[in-house]
Design an enzyme around this catalytic site. Structure first.
Site: not given
Ligand SMILES: [Zn+2]
Length: 211
Positions: A98-101, A139, A167, A169
């Site tokens: 994931c690009e966030h975490h 996603q 996910h 995360c």
């Molecule tokens: Zn994430």
């Protein structure tokens, strides 16, 4: 807990030739900083080679930035006379981040299209999923990117993509929803115009996945 996001707009290819890659030494130094950030000692025996290993692993895990999905699809059409019904490749397993975490997304993709005289080699669809998965993702974006490149390059009557994924995360931190699956789908062309085709796609994906 299923979150359903439909008809997400097409995302642009995230490949960007303007980004300057750091050196291997700079990448290793960054990993060392993150090791310190965890509270561990990067100089202890077990961690001595970790920055080098992580930098190397990242090259593999994010190899998708150096690969062009359109090019992967571009030279592989086969003309088919007489077959114009749905081609579905389902249960394509993938691992992404994931690009966030920057933690794993683990799931499977189901990809269908309605041919307009020509078809892709079947392995090419899995290759495209793989290339997009080897980039930082959401996603929703990944779902749209897969549909977008097949629509653009093959120009079939329609494309349907569904992704179901867990996910890490969400499973490992924050709200800790272990085992929850996120579902995303997107449709182009005849799939977008026809709820019946969408139902047929989902039914074909689900058949054989029961029990
Ligand atoms: Zn994430």
């Amino acid at each position: 807990m299923d979150a359903v996001i439909k008809n997400f707009p097409r995302a642009e290819d995230s490949k960007n030739p303007d980004i300057k890659r750091p050196t291997q030494a700079e990448a290793e130094a960054a990993v060392r900083t993150l090791l310190l950030w965890t509270g561990d000692n990067p100089d202890r025996e077990g961690l001595k080679d970790t920055p080098r290993r992580v930098a190397k692993a990242y090259r593999e895990l994010f190899a998708g930035y150096a690969q062009d999905p359109a090019e992967e699809l571009g030279r592989t059409f086969e003309e088919v006379a007489g077959y114009d019904d749905m081609v579905l490749v389902k249960d394509i397993p993938f691992h992404s981040h994931c690009e966030h975490h920057m933690v794993p997304i683990i799931g499977k993709a189901h990809v269908a299209y309605l041919p307009d005289g020509r078809v892709l080699g079947l392995s090419k669809i899995a290759r495209v999923v793989d290339i997009f998965a080897h980039r930082l993702q959401t996603q929703e974006a990944m779902t749209a990117q897969i549909a977008g490149v097949i629509q653009d390059v093959l120009n079939p009557r329609g494309v349907a993509v569904m992704i179901e994924a867990e996910h890490m995360c969400m499973a490992m931190r924050g709200i800790r929803k272990q085992g929850s699956t996120t579902l995303t789908s997107t449709f182009t062309g005849s799939f977008k115009d026809s709820p019946e085709e969408q139902v047929r796609f989902v039914t074909m994906v689900r058949d054989g996945n029961r029990g």
